[in-house]
Design a protein around this motif. Structure first.
Motif, PDB file in Angstrom:
ATOM      1  N   ASN A 132    -131.656   8.029 -53.682  1.00  0.00           N
ATOM      2  CA  ASN A 132    -130.801   9.042 -53.079  1.00  0.00           C
ATOM      3  C   ASN A 132    -129.554   8.366 -52.527  1.00  0.00           C
ATOM      4  N   THR A 134    -126.850   9.873 -51.580  1.00  0.00           N
ATOM      5  CA  THR A 134    -126.093  10.763 -50.712  1.00  0.00           C
ATOM      6  C   THR A 134    -126.515  10.541 -49.254  1.00  0.00           C
ATOM      7  N   GLY A 153    -131.465  10.518 -47.032  1.00  0.00           N
ATOM      8  CA  GLY A 153    -130.298   9.888 -47.631  1.00  0.00           C
ATOM      9  C   GLY A 153    -130.379   8.383 -47.574  1.00  0.00           C
ATOM     10  N   ARG A 172    -130.500  19.401 -52.531  1.00  0.00           N
ATOM     11  CA  ARG A 172    -130.014  18.911 -51.231  1.00  0.00           C
ATOM     12  C   ARG A 172    -130.312  19.924 -50.146  1.00  0.00           C
ATOM     13  N   LEU A 178    -125.632  18.139 -56.557  1.00  0.00           N
ATOM     14  CA  LEU A 178    -126.173  16.846 -56.976  1.00  0.00           C
ATOM     15  C   LEU A 178    -125.811  16.524 -58.421  1.00  0.00           C
ATOM     16  N   ASP A 195    -126.412  11.452 -56.889  1.00  0.00           N
ATOM     17  CA  ASP A 195    -125.086  11.302 -56.301  1.00  0.00           C
ATOM     18  C   ASP A 195    -124.517  12.674 -55.938  1.00  0.00           C
ATOM     19  N   GLU A 196    -123.539  12.662 -55.063  1.00  0.00           N
ATOM     20  CA  GLU A 196    -122.905  13.899 -54.653  1.00  0.00           C
ATOM     21  C   GLU A 196    -122.047  14.467 -55.785  1.00  0.00           C
TER      22      GLU A 196
END
Length: 218
Positions: A132, A134, A153, A172, A178, A195-196
């Protein structure tokens, strides 16, 4: 004698004068009797030729029942099958045997897109490492094998001995977006990073690992 002659002459003149006066009237009467009377016709042509002459041929719609001109032909819709009359049921075609309805199956992922990665299963199982990347907490689940689990995160988790085919979802907790990115693939192990993602259009919330090891965004 003179008196008798004058009387005879006056009588003859009166007779001749009457004949002369009556002569012009007789031919006029005969001509009036022979000449046919002219009456206005009560029948009007509903399709006059002017409808088929320019500019009317290209601009005027002819009345119903008249042969169509160029303008009418352009406006007429294409012929369609007549609709069934109200209250009359159309007979269904008779076919022998029974009809089997086959349910429509959605296309498999491999027919929609190319795999994002490939992993080699070991005895029909794979290990998956999820990172993760993020700052948000992510809820993930292996469909049919685990319930929902939380991954904070900047943390990672390894899911071991997952039988293929298998689907993994991730969401999320802050309702952000995501993106799955494969970072490593080797025999029996697949590594993915979360990832964001900035837009909902490219949001990726699940992956599926096929029996042959192909990995698709689901």
């Amino acid at each position: 004698m003179n008196k008798i002659f004058r009387k005879s002459t006056g009588l003859l003149g009166a007779i001749c004068g009457g004949l002369l006066i009556g002569l012009p009237a007789t031919p006029r009467l005969a001509m009036a009797q022979q000449q046919p009377s002219i009456r206005p016709s009560s029948q009007v042509n509903p399709c006059p030729s002017i409808f088929y002459e320019e500019p009317h041929n290209s601009r005027v719609l002819v009345p119903q029942g008249c042969p169509p001109n160029a303008f009418t032909q352009r406006l007429q819709p294409q012929a369609t099958a007549p609709a069934p009359e109200a209250g009359v049921q159309q007979a269904e075609p008779v076919t022998p045997g029974t009809t089997t309805t086959v349910p429509v199956q959605p296309p498999l992922p491999q027919t929609q897109q190319s795999p994002i990665a490939t992993v080699t299963p070991t005895d029909g199982k794979v290990n998956v490492r999820i990172k993760n990347n993020t700052n948000a907490v992510v809820a993930y689940e292996v469909i049919g094998h685990t319930g929902k689990r939380l991954l904070p995160g900047r943390n990672e988790v390894v899911l071991r001995d997952l039988p293929v085919a298998v689907t993994i979802t991730a969401v999320r907790q802050d309702r952000g977006f995501l993106k799955f990115t494969p970072t490593q693939s080797e025999s029996g192990l697949l590594e993915l990073s979360l990832d964001e993602q900035t837009t909902a259009t490219n949001n990726q919330g699940a992956i599926r690992i096929q029996e042959n090891g192909s990995v698709f965004l689901n």
